[in-house]
Each structure stands twice: as C-alpha cells, then as structure tokens.
Design a protein around this motif. Structure first.
Motif, PDB file in Angstrom:
ATOM      1  N   GLN A 104      77.139 -27.433   0.524  1.00 33.13           N
ATOM      2  CA  GLN A 104      75.724 -27.746   0.306  1.00 33.13           C
ATOM      3  C   GLN A 104      75.451 -27.997  -1.169  1.00 33.13           C
ATOM      4  OE1 GLN A 104      72.928 -24.796   1.716  1.00 33.13           O
ATOM      5  NE2 GLN A 104      71.158 -26.023   1.225  1.00 33.13           N
ATOM      6  N   TRP A 105      74.611 -29.012  -1.430  1.00 25.71           N
ATOM      7  CA  TRP A 105      74.110 -29.270  -2.771  1.00 25.71           C
ATOM      8  C   TRP A 105      73.045 -28.244  -3.129  1.00 25.71           C
ATOM      9  CZ3 TRP A 105      75.846 -33.153  -5.981  1.00 25.71           C
ATOM     10  CH2 TRP A 105      76.553 -34.214  -5.391  1.00 25.71           C
ATOM     11  N   VAL A 112      75.192 -29.271  -9.131  1.00 24.83           N
ATOM     12  CA  VAL A 112      75.754 -28.032  -8.591  1.00 24.83           C
ATOM     13  C   VAL A 112      75.833 -28.108  -7.066  1.00 24.83           C
ATOM     14  CG1 VAL A 112      75.312 -25.558  -8.245  1.00 24.83           C
ATOM     15  CG2 VAL A 112      75.043 -26.569 -10.511  1.00 24.83           C
ATOM     16  N   PHE A 113      76.959 -27.661  -6.531  1.00 29.01           N
ATOM     17  CA  PHE A 113      77.106 -27.535  -5.074  1.00 29.01           C
ATOM     18  C   PHE A 113      78.027 -26.369  -4.783  1.00 29.01           C
ATOM     19  CE2 PHE A 113      80.155 -30.741  -6.531  1.00 29.01           C
ATOM     20  CZ  PHE A 113      81.362 -30.284  -6.005  1.00 29.01           C
ATOM     21  N   ASP A 126      79.850 -26.724 -10.887  1.00 32.23           N
ATOM     22  CA  ASP A 126      78.846 -27.372 -11.727  1.00 32.23           C
ATOM     23  C   ASP A 126      79.568 -28.478 -12.480  1.00 32.23           C
ATOM     24  OD1 ASP A 126      76.907 -28.227 -13.435  1.00 32.23           O
ATOM     25  OD2 ASP A 126      76.436 -26.267 -14.275  1.00 32.23           O
ATOM     26  N   LEU A 127      79.348 -29.717 -12.070  1.00 28.91           N
ATOM     27  CA  LEU A 127      80.078 -30.835 -12.659  1.00 28.91           C
ATOM     28  C   LEU A 127      79.713 -31.057 -14.120  1.00 28.91           C
ATOM     29  CD1 LEU A 127      80.018 -33.370  -9.692  1.00 28.91           C
ATOM     30  CD2 LEU A 127      81.757 -31.673 -10.290  1.00 28.91           C
ATOM     31  N   LEU A 128      78.594 -30.495 -14.558  1.00 25.96           N
ATOM     32  CA  LEU A 128      78.205 -30.638 -15.961  1.00 25.96           C
ATOM     33  C   LEU A 128      79.019 -29.704 -16.855  1.00 25.96           C
ATOM     34  CD1 LEU A 128      76.131 -32.315 -17.562  1.00 25.96           C
ATOM     35  CD2 LEU A 128      74.630 -30.330 -17.518  1.00 25.96           C
ATOM     36  N   GLN A 129      79.597 -28.630 -16.279  1.00 32.69           N
ATOM     37  CA  GLN A 129      80.372 -27.678 -17.057  1.00 32.69           C
ATOM     38  C   GLN A 129      81.854 -28.023 -17.114  1.00 32.69           C
ATOM     39  OE1 GLN A 129      79.697 -23.538 -16.086  1.00 32.69           O
ATOM     40  NE2 GLN A 129      77.578 -23.905 -15.499  1.00 32.69           N
ATOM     41  N   THR A 130      82.258 -29.114 -16.497  1.00 31.96           N
ATOM     42  CA  THR A 130      83.660 -29.486 -16.449  1.00 31.96           C
ATOM     43  C   THR A 130      84.179 -29.843 -17.839  1.00 31.96           C
ATOM     44  OG1 THR A 130      83.410 -30.305 -14.201  1.00 31.96           O
ATOM     45  CG2 THR A 130      85.314 -31.092 -15.438  1.00 31.96           C
ATOM     46  N   THR A 131      85.386 -29.357 -18.169  1.00 28.87           N
ATOM     47  CA  THR A 131      85.993 -29.690 -19.463  1.00 28.87           C
ATOM     48  C   THR A 131      87.276 -30.483 -19.256  1.00 28.87           C
ATOM     49  OG1 THR A 131      87.041 -27.495 -19.461  1.00 28.87           O
ATOM     50  CG2 THR A 131      84.962 -27.743 -20.670  1.00 28.87           C
ATOM     51  N   ASP A 132      88.402 -29.809 -19.078  1.00 28.18           N
ATOM     52  CA  ASP A 132      89.666 -30.524 -18.907  1.00 28.18           C
ATOM     53  C   ASP A 132      90.086 -30.632 -17.444  1.00 28.18           C
ATOM     54  OD1 ASP A 132      89.957 -27.805 -18.807  1.00 28.18           O
ATOM     55  OD2 ASP A 132      91.954 -27.781 -19.704  1.00 28.18           O
ATOM     56  N   VAL A 133      89.758 -29.621 -16.655  1.00 25.67           N
ATOM     57  CA  VAL A 133      90.104 -29.595 -15.237  1.00 25.67           C
ATOM     58  C   VAL A 133      88.868 -29.170 -14.458  1.00 25.67           C
ATOM     59  CG1 VAL A 133      91.590 -28.586 -13.465  1.00 25.67           C
ATOM     60  CG2 VAL A 133      92.508 -29.002 -15.757  1.00 25.67           C
ATOM     61  N   ILE A 134      88.685 -29.761 -13.291  1.00 25.39           N
ATOM     62  CA  ILE A 134      87.520 -29.409 -12.474  1.00 25.39           C
ATOM     63  C   ILE A 134      87.828 -28.142 -11.684  1.00 25.39           C
ATOM     64  CG2 ILE A 134      85.930 -30.192 -10.687  1.00 25.39           C
ATOM     65  CD1 ILE A 134      86.594 -33.040 -11.499  1.00 25.39           C
TER      66      ILE A 134
END
Length: 209
Positions: A104-105, A112-113, A126-134
């Motif tokens: 769920q989103w 965020v989901f 949280d795709l906004l917090q991604t750095t080098d690896v998801i």
C-alpha cells in the motif's frame, strides 16, 4: 480504469468503457427478464502485456498522487513499481524470500509505501531517502510468532503517523517516525520525475543519485 492481478502472476489493465445509455439499456433488459442465456458482455481487459510475477499476485495499489503509477506484490516476494503505459516494471524490490500478501502507498507521503507478508515483517520504503542501494527505511516485526504471516496493513488517512497491521492473532497499531509520516515540499514533483523515467536503469539513477 482499474488494475487486476491474477493467480498466474499476470497483471491486467481494465476499463469500464460502457456509456450511460448502454448501461441503462443493459439494466432495463436485466430487470425485464430479456437477457439471453448467453448474453454478449464486454470484456474490461484492454492490456495484458505487463511483465508477470513468478507466482500469484496478492495485492496491488495505485498511487494516490500519480495516476499512472501502481504497485504490485505477490508470491515471489517482490514489490514492483509499474507505469501503466509500460510493460516492464520501473522498479523491482525483493525485501523477503517469502510471499508478500499486501502492499500500500502512504496517503500522506507520495514516495512512501509498505509491504508485508509471510515472514511477519512490514517493510516500509521511502524512495526519497535512497542513497546507494534501495533498502527499507524501516522494518517492523509485526508477527506474533517467528515467521507468523502478516496478511494486511493500512495507513491511517487522518493521522499520518499511524499504521495498522493484521495477522492471524489480531490487529496491531504502530506509530511511525516523523520522517515516514510528514510530507515534505517537492515530494510530489519528485514522484512526477520518477513517472517520467523510461526504464528501470533511469529510475535507479534518479533514486540513487
């Protein structure tokens, strides 16, 4: 438009394309007992070319912020992010080797989901917090016992910091940290950039910038 996942792993894009006049005529014929035994009905399936899951699709959810993006989760333990007009997933995440029963989103944060399944854990991204690896931004041990499946989850649309999960023993309510509950400026624009990507490689370059 609506999306449908199947036991065989396929995902279908479907449309209710009947106009009001046709719908009223159909209802009139049904009420008057005029329906033939083999009435010709329109199939709502219009697209069936999405890359399928390796096993049943148990859950799907369309983004409340970007109409062309949707998530799917299933027996292969993967969460996939699709664009409705592209056959290949924009992103595939595999948080667990066990099946995922729900995804769920967040209704308050566009990027965020959460997904949960057979190992009892809830994986929040949280795709906004991604750095080098998801990786998951937070993992909750929601099962009462080791490997006790979590079958359902739901974000609270009124109080963004609350998340409910359900397993065979009952329901739990969790309080999320502020970084997963409170929306920030620019998140919607970032999601639109994500939707504009042409393939998975471009998505990864955007997310792991």
């Amino acid at each position: 438009m609506f999306m449908a996942g199947t036991e065989g792993g396929k995902i279908f894009r479907c449309f209710f394309d009947m106009n009001d006049l046709q719908a009223k005529e159909f209802q009139r014929a049904l009420a008057g007992g005029e329906m033939r035994e083999k009435q010709d009905l329109r199939c709502p399936i219009k697209e069936a070319s999405y890359l399928p899951h390796a096993g049943s699709v148990y859950s799907m959810d369309c983004s409340p912020y970007q109409r062309d993006l949707f998530l799917s989760a299933g027996a292969d333990g993967s969460v996939r992010l699709y664009h409705a007009l592209r056959q290949q997933p924009l992103l595939t995440l595999e948080p667990t080797a066990q099946q995922l029963y729900t995804v769920q989103w967040s209704p308050s944060k566009p990027l965020v989901f959460a997904a949960a399944g057979g190992d009892g854990r809830v994986y929040l991204y949280d795709l906004l917090q991604t750095t080098d690896v998801i990786r998951p931004a937070l993992v909750l041990d929601a099962g009462n016992l080791i490997d006790s499946p979590t079958y359902a989850l739901a974000f609270n649309s009124k109080k963004s910091e609350l998340l409910a999960t359900g397993d065979a023993a009952g329901i739990k309510v969790w309080r999320l940290p502020g970084n997963l509950a409170d929306s920030k400026r620019g998140e919607g624009a970032y999601l639109r950039k994500l939707a504009a990507c042409d393939d998975a490689a471009e998505v990864l370059r955007l997310l792991t910038r």
